[in-house]
Design an enzyme around this catalytic site. Structure first.
Site, short mmCIF file in Angstrom:
data_model
loop_
_atom_site.label_atom_id
_atom_site.label_comp_id
_atom_site.label_asym_id
_atom_site.label_seq_id
_atom_site.Cartn_x
_atom_site.Cartn_y
_atom_site.Cartn_z
N ASP A 75 -72.86 15.77 61.17
CA ASP A 75 -71.54 15.78 61.80
C ASP A 75 -71.36 17.14 62.48
OD1 ASP A 75 -68.25 16.36 60.28
OD2 ASP A 75 -68.82 16.06 62.39
N GLY A 105 -68.99 19.34 64.25
CA GLY A 105 -67.57 19.53 64.56
C GLY A 105 -67.39 20.74 65.45
N THR A 107 -65.94 23.51 64.46
CA THR A 107 -66.08 24.75 63.68
C THR A 107 -67.45 24.83 63.00
OG1 THR A 107 -63.72 24.89 63.22
CG2 THR A 107 -65.19 26.09 61.72
N ILE A 163 -71.11 22.62 61.18
CA ILE A 163 -71.95 21.44 61.13
C ILE A 163 -72.08 21.03 59.67
CG2 ILE A 163 -74.24 20.48 61.58
CD1 ILE A 163 -74.44 22.35 63.96
N LYS A 164 -71.82 19.75 59.41
CA LYS A 164 -71.98 19.24 58.04
C LYS A 164 -73.10 18.21 58.07
CE LYS A 164 -68.19 19.22 59.21
NZ LYS A 164 -67.62 19.89 60.38
N GLY A 214 -62.53 10.87 70.69
CA GLY A 214 -63.55 11.64 69.97
C GLY A 214 -64.48 10.74 69.16
N ASP A 229 -66.04 11.58 66.59
CA ASP A 229 -65.72 11.82 65.17
C ASP A 229 -64.61 10.87 64.72
OD1 ASP A 229 -64.13 13.36 67.03
OD2 ASP A 229 -63.22 14.34 65.30
N THR A 285 -43.69 39.55 56.32
CA THR A 285 -44.40 39.04 57.51
C THR A 285 -45.50 38.08 57.08
OG1 THR A 285 -43.91 41.02 58.79
CG2 THR A 285 -45.81 39.71 59.49
N1 LIG Z 1 -66.81 28.29 54.81
C1 LIG Z 1 -65.94 27.88 55.77
N2 LIG Z 1 -66.14 28.25 57.04
C2 LIG Z 1 -65.27 27.82 58.01
N3 LIG Z 1 -64.19 27.04 57.78
C3 LIG Z 1 -63.98 26.68 56.50
C4 LIG Z 1 -64.83 27.06 55.45
N4 LIG Z 1 -64.37 26.51 54.30
C5 LIG Z 1 -63.29 25.82 54.63
N5 LIG Z 1 -63.02 25.94 55.94
C6 LIG Z 1 -61.88 25.34 56.60
O1 LIG Z 1 -62.39 24.15 57.20
C7 LIG Z 1 -61.89 24.04 58.52
C8 LIG Z 1 -63.00 23.43 59.34
O2 LIG Z 1 -63.18 22.13 58.76
P1 LIG Z 1 -64.26 21.16 59.34
O3 LIG Z 1 -63.86 19.80 58.90
O4 LIG Z 1 -65.63 21.65 59.03
O5 LIG Z 1 -64.01 21.35 60.91
P2 LIG Z 1 -64.75 20.63 62.13
O6 LIG Z 1 -65.21 19.28 61.65
O7 LIG Z 1 -63.65 20.57 63.14
O8 LIG Z 1 -65.85 21.56 62.53
C9 LIG Z 1 -61.51 25.43 58.99
O9 LIG Z 1 -60.30 25.34 59.71
C10 LIG Z 1 -61.29 26.22 57.70
O10 LIG Z 1 -59.89 26.34 57.42
C1 LIG Z 2 -59.61 16.15 68.54
C2 LIG Z 2 -61.01 16.65 68.27
C3 LIG Z 2 -61.24 17.98 68.97
C4 LIG Z 2 -61.17 16.84 66.74
O1 LIG Z 2 -62.35 17.52 66.49
P1 LIG Z 2 -62.60 18.36 65.12
O2 LIG Z 2 -61.30 18.84 64.61
O3 LIG Z 2 -63.20 17.36 64.19
O4 LIG Z 2 -63.53 19.46 65.48
C5 LIG Z 2 -62.04 15.60 68.72
O5 LIG Z 2 -61.75 14.36 68.10
C6 LIG Z 2 -62.00 15.40 70.24
O6 LIG Z 2 -62.58 16.18 70.96
N1 LIG Z 2 -61.31 14.28 70.70
C7 LIG Z 2 -61.29 13.97 72.11
C8 LIG Z 2 -59.90 13.57 72.56
C9 LIG Z 2 -59.33 12.33 71.85
O7 LIG Z 2 -59.77 12.01 70.73
O8 LIG Z 2 -58.46 11.65 72.45
K LIG Z 3 -60.71 16.94 62.63
#
Ligand SMILES: Nc1ncnc2c1ncn2[C@@H]1O[C@H](COP(=O)(O)OP(=O)(O)O)[C@@H](O)[C@H]1O
Ligand SMILES: CC(C)(COP(=O)(O)O)[C@@H](O)C(=O)NCCC(=O)O
Ligand SMILES: [K+]
Length: 242
Positions: free
Chosen positions: A6, A8, A10, A12-13, A94, A96, A172
């Site tokens: 996957d 994403g 942020t 990769i899983k 998306g 995903d 803050t």
């Molecule tokens: N080790 C980490 N590194 C980065 N983000 C992390 C980590 N652990 C938890 N998170 C949280 O997970 C979120 C990213 O989740 P994830 O589902 O992997 O994102 P994506 O699928 O969009 O890449 C980040 O916003 C952060 O708050």
């Molecule tokens: C909204 C997202 C960025 C979510 O991605 P993620 O948070 O998993 O990194 C992704 O689903 C995307 O690029 N969607 C395209 C626009 C849509 O779904 O309508």
């Molecule tokens: K998401």
């Protein structure tokens, strides 16, 4: 044996599956992709296929060497899905989100399902009991909110996520934590109330990197499963093998 990846915005899983059993989970950054995949393939010699779901445009050159020795499947808008896609812009949806909708459709049949994925973005995806994907919402995730408060203001600090002690932030930092974390949990609970006004019954699946963190603060009963996208990717792969 399958390697599901996957990609994403942020992180990769990656997960290794034997049928529907998750054998190993590895999370890494994009720049580690090649070495991590090679490490996994050396550790699990019985992997015969790789399935990839990416939110962005894939740089498939990373997989060119691998394609010679293992079959690689990229989930795309041309893949098969077990739902009718009622999104009015189906080609911009998306991948995903389509994979999440597939997992919700196959794992929770004959009922309305709401999938909430708290990652870079918080995505909401709804599949009704007749397996019609209706769409949902896209909202900034936790990290995005902290970073934008810091990046687009003169003086706000960049904080790491933490539970606010009070609704009324008395400093803050407390104000920022309350605004970000309470803002998200109230948003999620608020959206669920809105969906309840339209659908008497539906199940809620919460996933994504921030699922565990947020689940503790949500009023509504949900299935929190941070591996739901990977499990759904495994099922999407199987669904496309038929
Ligand atoms: N080790 C980490 N590194 C980065 N983000 C992390 C980590 N652990 C938890 N998170 C949280 O997970 C979120 C990213 O989740 P994830 O589902 O992997 O994102 P994506 O699928 O969009 O890449 C980040 O916003 C952060 O708050
Ligand atoms: C909204 C997202 C960025 C979510 O991605 P993620 O948070 O998993 O990194 C992704 O689903 C995307 O690029 N969607 C395209 C626009 C849509 O779904 O309508
Ligand atoms: K998401």
């Amino acid at each position: 044996m399958l390697l599901a990846i996957d990609i994403g915005n942020t992180r990769i899983k990656a997960a290794v599956f034997e049928d529907n059993t998750l054998l190993d989970l590895i999370i890494f950054d994009k720049k580690e992709m090649v070495e991590k995949i090679e490490f996994i393939l050396e550790k699990f010699l019985k992997i015969t296929s790789i399935v990839v779901a990416s939110v962005g445009n894939m740089d498939k050159s990373v997989f060119h060497t691998l394609e010679k020795k293992i079959s690689i499947h990229f989930i795309s808008h041309e893949s098969q899905f077990p739902f009718a896609n009622l999104y009015t812009t189906p080609k911009t949806l998306g991948i995903d989100r389509m994979v999440l909708a597939t997992g919700a459709t196959l794992q929770f049949p004959n009922q309305n399902r709401l999938v909430i994925d708290a990652g870079t973005c918080i995505t909401y995806d709804f599949v009704d009991e007749d397996n019609r994907y209706l769409g949902g919402a896209i909202s900034p995730g936790i990290r995005l909110r902290y970073e934008s408060l810091h990046q687009f203001t003169a003086k706000l600090p960049l904080l790491n996520k933490a539970y606010p002690e009070y609704v009324i932030g008395n400093s803050t930092e407390e104000s920022i934590h309350s605004g970000v974390v309470n803002g998200i949990t109230l948003e999620i609970d608020g959206f669920i109330e809105q969906y309840k006004a339209q659908y008497a019954k539906f199940i809620i699946i919460l996933t994504g990197g921030d699922a565990e963190f947020l689940a503790k603060r949500l009023k509504n009963t949900i299935f929190a499963n941070s591996n739901f996208l990977l499990e759904s990717l495994n099922q999407t792969f199987q669904y496309n093998q038929k």
